[in-house]
Design an enzyme around this catalytic site. Structure first.
Site, short mmCIF file in Angstrom:
data_model
loop_
_atom_site.label_atom_id
_atom_site.label_comp_id
_atom_site.label_asym_id
_atom_site.label_seq_id
_atom_site.Cartn_x
_atom_site.Cartn_y
_atom_site.Cartn_z
N GLU A 162 44.94 16.03 69.72
CA GLU A 162 45.20 17.22 70.51
C GLU A 162 43.92 17.67 71.20
OE1 GLU A 162 46.84 19.64 67.39
OE2 GLU A 162 48.38 18.13 67.08
N GLU B 203 51.55 16.06 64.71
CA GLU B 203 50.60 15.27 63.92
C GLU B 203 51.27 14.16 63.14
OE1 GLU B 203 50.59 18.61 64.01
OE2 GLU B 203 48.60 19.28 64.64
N PHE C 72 41.84 20.21 62.75
CA PHE C 72 41.20 20.81 61.57
C PHE C 72 41.83 20.12 60.36
CE2 PHE C 72 39.32 25.04 62.91
CZ PHE C 72 39.70 25.02 64.24
N ASP D 229 42.59 21.32 57.71
CA ASP D 229 43.59 22.23 57.15
C ASP D 229 45.01 21.91 57.61
OD1 ASP D 229 41.51 24.82 56.48
OD2 ASP D 229 40.94 23.47 58.09
N PHE D 230 45.14 21.23 58.74
CA PHE D 230 46.47 20.94 59.28
C PHE D 230 47.09 19.70 58.65
CE2 PHE D 230 44.63 22.66 63.56
CZ PHE D 230 44.49 23.92 63.00
N HIS E 30 41.74 27.54 58.37
CA HIS E 30 40.88 26.83 59.33
C HIS E 30 39.46 26.63 58.80
CE1 HIS E 30 44.07 28.13 62.10
NE2 HIS E 30 43.60 27.30 63.01
C1 LIG Z 1 49.63 22.15 62.85
C2 LIG Z 1 48.61 22.60 63.83
N1 LIG Z 1 48.15 21.74 64.74
C3 LIG Z 1 47.22 22.13 65.63
C4 LIG Z 1 46.73 23.41 65.63
C5 LIG Z 1 45.65 23.82 66.61
N2 LIG Z 1 46.21 24.72 67.61
C6 LIG Z 1 46.16 26.05 67.49
S1 LIG Z 1 46.97 26.83 68.71
C7 LIG Z 1 47.36 25.37 69.45
C8 LIG Z 1 48.15 25.36 70.70
C9 LIG Z 1 49.45 26.02 70.50
O1 LIG Z 1 50.15 26.01 71.69
P1 LIG Z 1 51.49 26.81 71.82
O2 LIG Z 1 52.37 26.52 70.67
O3 LIG Z 1 52.03 26.56 73.17
O4 LIG Z 1 51.05 28.34 71.67
P2 LIG Z 1 50.06 29.17 72.60
O5 LIG Z 1 48.69 28.97 72.08
O6 LIG Z 1 50.22 28.72 73.98
O7 LIG Z 1 50.48 30.60 72.39
C10 LIG Z 1 46.87 24.30 68.73
C11 LIG Z 1 47.03 22.89 69.09
C12 LIG Z 1 47.23 24.28 64.63
N3 LIG Z 1 46.77 25.53 64.53
N4 LIG Z 1 48.17 23.86 63.76
#
Ligand SMILES: Cc1ncc(C[n+]2csc(CCOP(=O)(O)OP(=O)(O)O)c2C)c(N)n1
Ligand SMILES: [Mg+2]
Lengths: 335, 344
Positions: free
Chosen positions: B32, B63, B86, B88-89, B132
């Site tokens: 990502e 993932e 991370f 954590d995920f 995180h």
């Molecule tokens: C399982 C997981 N994978 C990756 C992340 C890292 N991450 C945090 S926010 C995000 C993007 C999320 O996009 P969206 O669902 O469209 O929400 P937005 O941020 O646009 O509100 C990512 C990849 C995470 N927090 N949890």
């Protein structure tokens, strides 16, 4: 379904509150994070200042939160995301304790243990998570509990369009459809998941289409507009309360700020936000209220003053509150 | 001729990946925000421009799908690098990691080769709270079938990454955010160091003596090595000689290096940012305890780690539960006064 005058005023005021809350946070967040008072050579220090850590703000996305929460009662459950403030405010979470949480203070919602992505307010039946896609399963659980207890309560899971590619989305939709749960799944399509555009991550254009895979209604709200969200959510909530099962709603909304504060937004075309802001949903709702004859300059000013006072008070409360004692870190693993 | 320059750990990692991608067309990366963004922590910075989006692939937030796909592609002979943003995920994709990536080689009687590098960010210290900020390498080291790499500095990071990519087995590669040298997060500057331009490897299972000393051994890895070195500098002023053993890899583990050092000093502190219970600190302590026929201790073994609590958000709470330079130095001072029981 046109909202009552009272609902309209609540939506307008709540959107203003969210906007001012987020804009204030954007400024406060920067305190202590910029040179020269950080490690030499850094441009920014995420771990410094009164509000450290990541910060995801929702300015621009207010219609999703208020359009849905306008239909909810205190007993209904809301599960939010890593970008949670607009949902929390619209669900009635007290802004004082929420702000104190983000300052890491003992008066915060979670005594400073949770922070911005992990706000828990059982009294107002709100929670959220920093894990993308995590909101849907617990909303199924809340809906299942309501059903088992014979209540007409509903549960709402908010999530981003990025989260719709997570396994939990598909598992939860099937579960909710199979068990006909009073759940509403609300997807905020703000076009981006951090830097990745939806067209680069998702095989279809509209996530509402995915509802068909589980045999439930899927509604696409094409405009970042509180009244349109209100309309779509109204049907979904009414259906859920009557035992008609879950609904998936997708709202095309706009993120005015970076993914997180400090995001240089290298992936975003210059000027995009300026264009998006031309369709700011707050003045457009204000216009509607004026046309209905329930808002005038005087009332508008009074609302704005009230909102400003609330926001100022919450940040003041957070600043004045004490930090927890270090040893308190060891408490609350279990009850 | 070698040309070394000072690099941050993030730069060293992306340089290693870039060099291996040039060398072997089967190497590609998925994750990502790894393409246009260059990875949230810079581990793939600049690679999209050089290799294009067929080889530096942004993925959906799926993932299980892309880490599972790395396993599947590796079984076909590709050499994927996947980034879990991370550690954590891991919760959303652990099945693909520990039931498949980690076990398929064994279950196939060694017939299936899985040259996958799964890299991920670890660590706290900047108030990113419970979901995180974890380290969790102990958890992955607990599961058989994954090599576990946890560098503490840019030089090692590059050599270990190249070694990881060339390894025919699954390797998990953990980089601590607070030593990556990012322009937006405070970091321990000892982690940025001289890195040769050329490709080179650092073999797995060879600990590094980051500092020699005669009185106390500190076993650590990742950012904790940098903290231990700062503590050692403090202790030196008090006449306490501290030896810092940087494990570099947990699987395989350089048991001999630890034993050698503790034999010399007679005192062992294991300093860790992972959870204290049932993890690295206990493992290292047990390895020494099992060899007390060869080693004579002058003081009981000490362990520092995150006590059994999730990482709290609030700064004073987080600082309290993560071992700091001061708590490391204090533990060593205490050990200098410590005594072991004598047989009756
Ligand atoms: C399982 C997981 N994978 C990756 C992340 C890292 N991450 C945090 S926010 C995000 C993007 C999320 O996009 P969206 O669902 O469209 O929400 P937005 O941020 O646009 O509100 C990512 C990849 C995470 N927090 N949890
Ligand atoms: Mg999004």
């Amino acid at each position: 379904m046109e909202p009552s005058a009272e609902k309209l005023m609540w939506m307008y005021e709540t959107m203003l509150l969210i906007r001012e809350y987020e804009e204030t946070m954007a400024n406060v967040y920067l305190e202590g994070k910029l040179p020269p008072n950080i490690q030499k050579g850094l441009a920014f220090d995420i771990g410094s200042g009164p509000v450290p850590g990541e910060m995801h703000l929702a300015a621009g996305q207010e219609p999703v939160a208020v359009g849905v929460c306008a239909h909810l009662r205190k007993e209904d459950t809301v599960v939010g995301t890593h970008r949670p403030h607009h949902f929390a405010i619209a669900k009635g979470v007290p802004v004082d304790a929420m702000t104190a949480e983000m300052f890491g203070k003992a008066t915060g919602l979670g005594h400073g243990k949770g922070g911005h992505m992990h706000l828990f307010d059982p009294e107002h039946k709100f929670s959220c998570s920093g894990i993308v896609g995590a909101s849907l399963p617990p909303a199924c659980g809340a809906a299942l509990a309501a059903k088992k207890m014979g209540k007409d309560w509903v549960a709402v899971a908010f999530f981003g369009e990025g989260a719709a590619n997570q396994g939990t989305f598909h598992e939860a939709l099937n579960l909710a459809a199979l068990w006909s749960l009073p759940a509403i799944f609300v997807c905020e399509d703000n076009k981006y998941a951090i830097s990745v555009e939806k067209s680069e991550s998702t095989a279809i254009h509209s996530d509402a289409d995915r509802a068909a895979a589980y045999g439930i209604p899927g509604v696409a709200v094409a405009k970042n507009d509180a009244l349109e969200v209100y309309e779509a959510a109204g049907e979904a909530v009414a259906r859920a309360r009557k035992g008609g099962g879950p609904t998936l709603i997708e709202v095309k909304t706009d993120r005015y700020m970076g993914h997180f504060q400090g995001d240089a937004e290298v992936y975003r075309p210059k000027g995009e936000v300026g264009e998006l802001r031309k369709n700011d949903p707050i003045p457009s709702l204000g216009k509607h209220l004026r046309a209905r004859g329930i808002l005038d300059d005087g009332k508008d000013a009074a609302i704005r003053e009230k909102v400003h006072g609330l926001v100022q008070k919450s940040y003041e409360f957070a600043r004045q509150s004490a930090y927890p004692e270090p040893r308190e870190a060891l408490q609350h693993v279990f009850v | 001729m070698t040309t070394a320059r000072k690099l941050t750990m993030a730069q060293a990692i992306s340089e290693a990946i870039g060099q291996e991608m040039e060398r072997d067309p089967k190497v590609f990366a998925m994750g990502e925000d790894i393409a246009r963004y260059g990875g949230i922590f810079g581990a793939t910075g600049g690679l999209l421009e050089r290799f294009g989006k067929e080889r530096i692939m942004d993925t959906p937030i799926s993932e299980s799908a892309f880490i599972g796909a790395a396993t599947g592609a590796a079984a076909e002979g590709m050499r994927p690098i996947a980034e879990l943003m991370f550690v954590d995920f891991f919760g959303v994709c652990m099945d693909q990691i520990y039931n498949h990536l980690a076990k398929n080689t064994y279950m196939s009687g060694g017939k299936v080769r899985l040259p996958v590098v799964l890299m991920t960010a670890i660590g706290g210290g900047y108030n990113d709270a419970a979901q995180h900020s974890q380290c969790l390498y102990g958890l992955f080291a607990h599961v058989p079938g994954l090599k576990i790499v946890v560098p503490s500095n840019a030089y090692d990071a590059k050599g270990l990454m190249i070694q990881a990519i060339r390894d025919d087995n699954p390797v998990m590669y953990f980089f601590h955010k607070g030593i990556m040298g990012l322009p937006w997060m405070a970091y321990y500057e000892g982690s940025s160091n001289e890195v040769p331009q050329e490709a080179y490897t650092v073999p797995f299972g060879q600990a590094r003596i980051a500092r020699e000393g005669k009185d106390v051994t500190i076993v650590a890895l990742s950012q904790m090595v940098q903290k231990a070195l700062l503590a050692a500098a403090e202790l030196e002023k008090e006449g306490i000689g501290t030896e810092v053993v940087d494990l570099r890899t947990l699987v395989p583990l350089d048991v001999e290096a630890v034993v050698r050092s503790v034999k010399k000093t007679g005192r062992l502190l294991v300093a860790d940012e992972d959870y204290l219970n049932f993890g690295l600190t206990g493992e290292i302590a047990a390895l020494i305890a099992e060899r007390l026929d060869q080693i004579s201790l002058k003081s009981p073994i000490r362990r520092l780690g995150v006590p059994g609590v999730p990482i709290p958000y609030s700064r004073p709470l987080e600082q309290f539960i993560i071992p700091q330079v001061k708590s490391i130095a204090d533990a060593c001072r205490g050990m200098m006064r410590g005594k072991v029981a004598q047989p009756a």
